[in-house]
Design a protein around this motif. Structure first.
Motif, PDB file in Angstrom:
ATOM      1  N   LYS A   1     -23.286 -45.865  -2.668  1.00  0.00           N
ATOM      2  CA  LYS A   1     -23.585 -46.068  -1.250  1.00  0.00           C
ATOM      3  C   LYS A   1     -22.313 -46.435  -0.503  1.00  0.00           C
ATOM      4  O   LYS A   1     -21.290 -46.777  -1.115  1.00  0.00           O
ATOM      5  N   LYS A   2     -22.410 -46.435   0.797  1.00  0.00           N
ATOM      6  CA  LYS A   2     -21.290 -46.849   1.635  1.00  0.00           C
ATOM      7  C   LYS A   2     -20.886 -48.269   1.240  1.00  0.00           C
ATOM      8  O   LYS A   2     -21.736 -49.150   1.064  1.00  0.00           O
ATOM      9  N   CYS A   3     -19.601 -48.476   1.087  1.00  0.00           N
ATOM     10  CA  CYS A   3     -19.103 -49.769   0.617  1.00  0.00           C
ATOM     11  C   CYS A   3     -19.421 -50.864   1.636  1.00  0.00           C
ATOM     12  O   CYS A   3     -19.191 -50.700   2.841  1.00  0.00           O
ATOM     13  N   MET A   4     -19.930 -51.984   1.130  1.00  0.00           N
ATOM     14  CA  MET A   4     -20.273 -53.111   1.992  1.00  0.00           C
ATOM     15  C   MET A   4     -19.073 -54.028   2.190  1.00  0.00           C
ATOM     16  O   MET A   4     -18.353 -54.342   1.235  1.00  0.00           O
ATOM     17  N   CYS A   5     -18.882 -54.451   3.436  1.00  0.00           N
ATOM     18  CA  CYS A   5     -17.805 -55.393   3.789  1.00  0.00           C
ATOM     19  C   CYS A   5     -16.420 -54.805   3.548  1.00  0.00           C
ATOM     20  O   CYS A   5     -15.436 -55.540   3.432  1.00  0.00           O
ATOM     21  N   VAL A   6     -16.347 -53.469   3.434  1.00  0.00           N
ATOM     22  CA  VAL A   6     -15.089 -52.766   3.194  1.00  0.00           C
ATOM     23  C   VAL A   6     -14.988 -51.638   4.213  1.00  0.00           C
ATOM     24  O   VAL A   6     -15.943 -50.869   4.401  1.00  0.00           O
ATOM     25  N   GLY A   7     -13.836 -51.524   4.864  1.00  0.00           N
ATOM     26  CA  GLY A   7     -13.636 -50.488   5.858  1.00  0.00           C
ATOM     27  C   GLY A   7     -13.273 -49.148   5.252  1.00  0.00           C
ATOM     28  O   GLY A   7     -13.140 -49.004   4.033  1.00  0.00           O
ATOM     29  N   ASN A   8     -13.085 -48.139   6.116  1.00  0.00           N
ATOM     30  CA  ASN A   8     -12.711 -46.802   5.648  1.00  0.00           C
ATOM     31  C   ASN A   8     -11.350 -46.789   4.954  1.00  0.00           C
ATOM     32  O   ASN A   8     -11.049 -45.885   4.170  1.00  0.00           O
ATOM     33  N   ASP A   9     -10.522 -47.805   5.268  1.00  0.00           N
ATOM     34  CA  ASP A   9      -9.217 -47.910   4.601  1.00  0.00           C
ATOM     35  C   ASP A   9      -9.315 -48.654   3.284  1.00  0.00           C
ATOM     36  O   ASP A   9      -8.299 -48.956   2.649  1.00  0.00           O
ATOM     37  N   LEU A  10     -10.537 -48.988   2.846  1.00  0.00           N
ATOM     38  CA  LEU A  10     -10.829 -49.677   1.582  1.00  0.00           C
ATOM     39  C   LEU A  10     -10.366 -51.127   1.568  1.00  0.00           C
ATOM     40  O   LEU A  10     -10.301 -51.756   0.508  1.00  0.00           O
TER      41      LEU A  10
ATOM     42  N   LYS B   1     -17.447 -34.909   0.484  1.00  0.00           N
ATOM     43  CA  LYS B   1     -16.996 -34.867   1.870  1.00  0.00           C
ATOM     44  C   LYS B   1     -15.737 -35.693   2.104  1.00  0.00           C
ATOM     45  O   LYS B   1     -15.273 -35.823   3.241  1.00  0.00           O
ATOM     46  N   GLY B   2     -15.211 -36.271   1.029  1.00  0.00           N
ATOM     47  CA  GLY B   2     -14.015 -37.081   1.175  1.00  0.00           C
ATOM     48  C   GLY B   2     -14.282 -38.503   1.607  1.00  0.00           C
ATOM     49  O   GLY B   2     -13.346 -39.257   1.901  1.00  0.00           O
ATOM     50  N   GLU B   3     -15.558 -38.915   1.654  1.00  0.00           N
ATOM     51  CA  GLU B   3     -15.922 -40.272   2.032  1.00  0.00           C
ATOM     52  C   GLU B   3     -15.986 -41.166   0.785  1.00  0.00           C
ATOM     53  O   GLU B   3     -16.503 -40.755  -0.252  1.00  0.00           O
ATOM     54  N   TYR B   4     -15.467 -42.369   0.923  1.00  0.00           N
ATOM     55  CA  TYR B   4     -15.526 -43.299  -0.200  1.00  0.00           C
ATOM     56  C   TYR B   4     -16.898 -43.968  -0.264  1.00  0.00           C
ATOM     57  O   TYR B   4     -17.417 -44.466   0.751  1.00  0.00           O
ATOM     58  N   LEU B   5     -17.471 -43.957  -1.446  1.00  0.00           N
ATOM     59  CA  LEU B   5     -18.740 -44.627  -1.715  1.00  0.00           C
ATOM     60  C   LEU B   5     -18.555 -45.601  -2.868  1.00  0.00           C
ATOM     61  O   LEU B   5     -17.741 -45.359  -3.766  1.00  0.00           O
ATOM     62  N   CYS B   6     -19.316 -46.674  -2.843  1.00  0.00           N
ATOM     63  CA  CYS B   6     -19.199 -47.707  -3.874  1.00  0.00           C
ATOM     64  C   CYS B   6     -20.402 -47.684  -4.813  1.00  0.00           C
ATOM     65  O   CYS B   6     -21.530 -47.364  -4.418  1.00  0.00           O
ATOM     66  N   LEU B   7     -20.139 -48.025  -6.048  1.00  0.00           N
ATOM     67  CA  LEU B   7     -21.202 -48.174  -7.027  1.00  0.00           C
ATOM     68  C   LEU B   7     -22.069 -49.365  -6.641  1.00  0.00           C
ATOM     69  O   LEU B   7     -21.566 -50.416  -6.230  1.00  0.00           O
ATOM     70  N   GLU B   8     -23.391 -49.218  -6.760  1.00  0.00           N
ATOM     71  CA  GLU B   8     -24.315 -50.263  -6.351  1.00  0.00           C
ATOM     72  C   GLU B   8     -25.551 -50.219  -7.249  1.00  0.00           C
ATOM     73  O   GLU B   8     -25.861 -49.180  -7.844  1.00  0.00           O
ATOM     74  N   VAL B   9     -26.241 -51.340  -7.343  1.00  0.00           N
ATOM     75  CA  VAL B   9     -27.488 -51.392  -8.099  1.00  0.00           C
ATOM     76  C   VAL B   9     -28.653 -51.260  -7.140  1.00  0.00           C
ATOM     77  O   VAL B   9     -28.739 -51.993  -6.145  1.00  0.00           O
TER      78      VAL B   9
ATOM     79  N   VAL C   1     -19.447 -39.834  -9.002  1.00  0.00           N
ATOM     80  CA  VAL C   1     -19.958 -40.294  -7.726  1.00  0.00           C
ATOM     81  C   VAL C   1     -20.995 -39.305  -7.205  1.00  0.00           C
ATOM     82  O   VAL C   1     -20.877 -38.097  -7.421  1.00  0.00           O
ATOM     83  N   ALA C   2     -22.028 -39.819  -6.583  1.00  0.00           N
ATOM     84  CA  ALA C   2     -23.051 -38.973  -5.973  1.00  0.00           C
ATOM     85  C   ALA C   2     -22.956 -39.123  -4.457  1.00  0.00           C
ATOM     86  O   ALA C   2     -22.052 -39.780  -3.937  1.00  0.00           O
ATOM     87  N   GLY C   3     -23.893 -38.535  -3.738  1.00  0.00           N
ATOM     88  CA  GLY C   3     -23.903 -38.691  -2.296  1.00  0.00           C
ATOM     89  C   GLY C   3     -24.367 -40.077  -1.904  1.00  0.00           C
ATOM     90  O   GLY C   3     -24.804 -40.876  -2.747  1.00  0.00           O
ATOM     91  N   ASP C   4     -24.298 -40.378  -0.630  1.00  0.00           N
ATOM     92  CA  ASP C   4     -24.689 -41.689  -0.137  1.00  0.00           C
ATOM     93  C   ASP C   4     -26.165 -41.944  -0.438  1.00  0.00           C
ATOM     94  O   ASP C   4     -27.046 -41.244   0.043  1.00  0.00           O
ATOM     95  N   GLY C   5     -26.425 -42.944  -1.278  1.00  0.00           N
ATOM     96  CA  GLY C   5     -27.784 -43.284  -1.655  1.00  0.00           C
ATOM     97  C   GLY C   5     -28.293 -42.541  -2.866  1.00  0.00           C
ATOM     98  O   GLY C   5     -29.404 -42.816  -3.345  1.00  0.00           O
ATOM     99  N   ALA C   6     -27.506 -41.625  -3.414  1.00  0.00           N
ATOM    100  CA  ALA C   6     -27.940 -40.831  -4.564  1.00  0.00           C
ATOM    101  C   ALA C   6     -27.663 -41.564  -5.871  1.00  0.00           C
ATOM    102  O   ALA C   6     -26.808 -42.449  -5.945  1.00  0.00           O
ATOM    103  N   VAL C   7     -28.388 -41.176  -6.915  1.00  0.00           N
ATOM    104  CA  VAL C   7     -28.245 -41.807  -8.228  1.00  0.00           C
ATOM    105  C   VAL C   7     -26.952 -41.337  -8.885  1.00  0.00           C
ATOM    106  O   VAL C   7     -26.628 -40.145  -8.883  1.00  0.00           O
ATOM    107  N   ALA C   8     -26.212 -42.280  -9.456  1.00  0.00           N
ATOM    108  CA  ALA C   8     -24.982 -41.947 -10.174  1.00  0.00           C
ATOM    109  C   ALA C   8     -25.331 -41.272 -11.492  1.00  0.00           C
ATOM    110  O   ALA C   8     -26.449 -41.397 -12.000  1.00  0.00           O
ATOM    111  N   SER C   9     -24.362 -40.560 -12.050  1.00  0.00           N
ATOM    112  CA  SER C   9     -24.622 -39.825 -13.289  1.00  0.00           C
ATOM    113  C   SER C   9     -23.394 -39.828 -14.184  1.00  0.00           C
ATOM    114  O   SER C   9     -22.288 -40.139 -13.742  1.00  0.00           O
TER     115      SER C   9
END
Length: 517
Positions: free
Chosen positions: A485-494, A467-475, A434-442
């Motif tokens: 990036k920040k998960c779409m349509c999903v809350g902090n509780d996933l 930072k302990g924040e959940y991010l989702c894989l995105e194209v 996982v990378a930071g919000d908006g960063a390229v995955a590796s």
């Protein structure tokens, strides 16, 4: 050139299958098998209508027959689900009509002129002779054919009160249906190439086909517009043969308001996938499994139907994962005569209204993973996983230092993923990070990223950043690279948000598809 031709004789609820050149098809658990080679056969079909009032294959007034057939192969289909009406085979005043007479009967002057220009050789054929001629030409091109008994009386399908729907309806005499079934089985056998009533007539029909042509597969559909086979879970279908039985189903979401797809995309995808699982996908699983032929699905290919687009993306994820046989609705870009309208545009059609070009090449490309065999019961290779992105119809591939979407034929291979664990490259020490919000995955040897399958759809992959924040894989839309990036349509509780009208989560949908070929 010697080719194999598969004839799949399809009744309204039954289809029978044979593979010519002395080869036959059988079933092995949930797989369809070519007995001659022992290899799996997968149907990747497109439906081609010939069951409407004129009883003429659509498009012959627009393009030569060989041109149409060439397009079918070029678009990646190995099979045509070719429709027919019972009356064509049981009533001489229907089947003996010449093509020219059928066109004149409905005053189809423009269609007659078009056929005279593009396929003049068919005008003097009877409609039955034309039907056989189309099957022959498909076979010569190596395209398998599903002969689908769509209706009894030639007309558009379907409506609750059209008289064509079920045994005992005004235009659906079970005995005439059995007669037509036997006649079609006999006609094509030498080519190269309510629940109580359902059980009663399905068993009779299946046994009739098997008696006439014991080498044919028999494909049995269900109730409620072929949406329901769930009752087989408690009461199997009893037939007089073995290793020839396949089941078929349709997957549509008609009647669901578009607003629900927009507001609750994840929830609705989860609900319709669960319904498909409970009603027919379950047949491919467990110790007593059967092949499943998903014989109809589709949506408008104009691209302007938001609900239809999201339904298709959801469906592609499930169909790719299960690797079932299938038929798309539909090939035809137009109808000679449908519901009283001439030259009606078919927005679900693969070709455009003039049958010149693909209506939507992007949509066709999304079918590529479905058109290939991903799982083969005879493979000696260990199972691996392709990371499939159903919105694009592509798979994750590592190219140099980048992780991008590309053809699923060249997809990177991943180990099976356990919820809350790393996503590992097969045969490698590399893991998806996982990378930071908006960063390229590796991908690196750092396997500390623990990926969870989140949202009710089960199609989001999320992991915590530093930072302990959940991010989702995105194209990334601009360059097809994978980012987090920040998960779409999903809350902090996933969990799913109650409504999500301002976001489209499809760009974050991924499915790990098992493969062993």
């Amino acid at each position: 050139m010697v080719t194999k031709i598969a004839i799949l004789l399809a009744i309204l609820f039954l289809q029978a299958v044979a593979l010519s050149n002395s080869a036959t098809l059988s079933t092995n658990s949930r797989w369809i098998v070519d007995d001659a080679t022992g290899h799996r056969v997968k149907f990747a079909c497109v439906s081609w209508a010939a069951h409407l009032q004129p009883m003429i294959a659509e498009g012959l007034e627009k393009q030569p027959l060989d041109v149409i057939i060439k397009k079918i192969s070029e678009y990646g289909f190995n099979c045509v689900r070719f429709t027919w009406a019972t009356y064509m085979f049981t009533r001489p005043d229907y089947g003996s009509l010449r093509v020219s007479e059928s066109l004149d009967k409905y005053e189809l002057v423009a269609a007659r002129d078009g056929i005279a220009k593009n396929n003049p050789q068919v005008l003097n054929m009877t409609v039955l002779e034309l039907h056989r001629a189309v099957v022959d030409e498909l076979g010569k091109s190596g395209v398998m054919v599903v002969l689908d008994n769509h209706v009894s009386r030639p007309d558009w399908c379907c409506g609750d009160n059209d008289g064509n729907g079920f045994f005992g309806d005004a235009d659906f005499d079970p005995m005439e249906w059995l007669q037509g079934l036997a006649q079609v089985a006999t006609t094509y056998k030498d080519h190269h190439a309510n629940e109580a009533d359902w059980y009663k007539y399905m068993q009779q029909g299946a046994n009739t086909i098997n008696t006439q042509s014991p080498n044919f597969l028999v494909i049995v559909s269900g109730l409620n517009y072929a949406l329901n086979l769930g009752f087989l879970n408690s009461k199997p279908l009893a037939v007089n043969f073995s290793n020839k039985l396949v089941f078929e189903a349709h997957w549509y979401t008609f009647g669901i308001p578009a607003k629900r797809w927009i507001d609750q995309t994840n929830n609705l995808c989860a609900a319709i996938t669960k319904s498909a699982q409970n009603n027919y996908l379950y047949l491919t699983q467990g110790n007593n499994s059967f092949p499943l032929f998903l014989s109809e699905f589709g949506a408008s290919e104009r691209g302007d139907d938001v609900a239809g687009n999201r339904y298709i993306t959801c469906l592609l994820a499930a169909v790719a994962e299960t690797d079932v046989d299938w038929a798309l609705w539909a090939l035809q870009g137009s109808y000679i005569l449908r519901q009283g309208k001439l030259n009606l545009d078919e927005t679900y059609g693969v070709v455009d209204i003039n049958w010149d070009h693909p209506r939507n090449l992007t949509f066709l490309n999304r079918l590529q993973i479905l058109q290939q065999i991903n799982q083969d019961f005879g493979s000696k290779q260990e199972t691996y996983y392709k990371m499939f992105h159903p919105l694009r119809g592509q798979c994750v591939q590592i190219v140099g230092n980048d992780i991008v979407l590309a053809s699923c034929k060249n997809a990177s291979r991943w180990d099976e993923h356990q919820h809350g664990g790393p996503i590992k490259l097969a045969g490698s020490s590399g893991c998806l990070g996982v990378a930071g919000d908006g960063a390229v995955a590796s991908v690196s040897e750092d396997c500390s990223s623990k990926w969870k399958i989140v949202a009710s759809s089960g199609l989001h992959l999320a992991a915590q950043d530093g930072k302990g924040e959940y991010l989702c894989l995105e194209v990334n839309a601009s360059d097809s690279k994978l980012v987090t990036k920040k998960c779409m349509c999903v809350g902090n509780d996933l969990a799913d948000l109650p409504t999500c009208a301002d976001q489209d989560p499809e760009s974050q949908w991924f499915k790990l598809v098992p493969a062993n070929v």
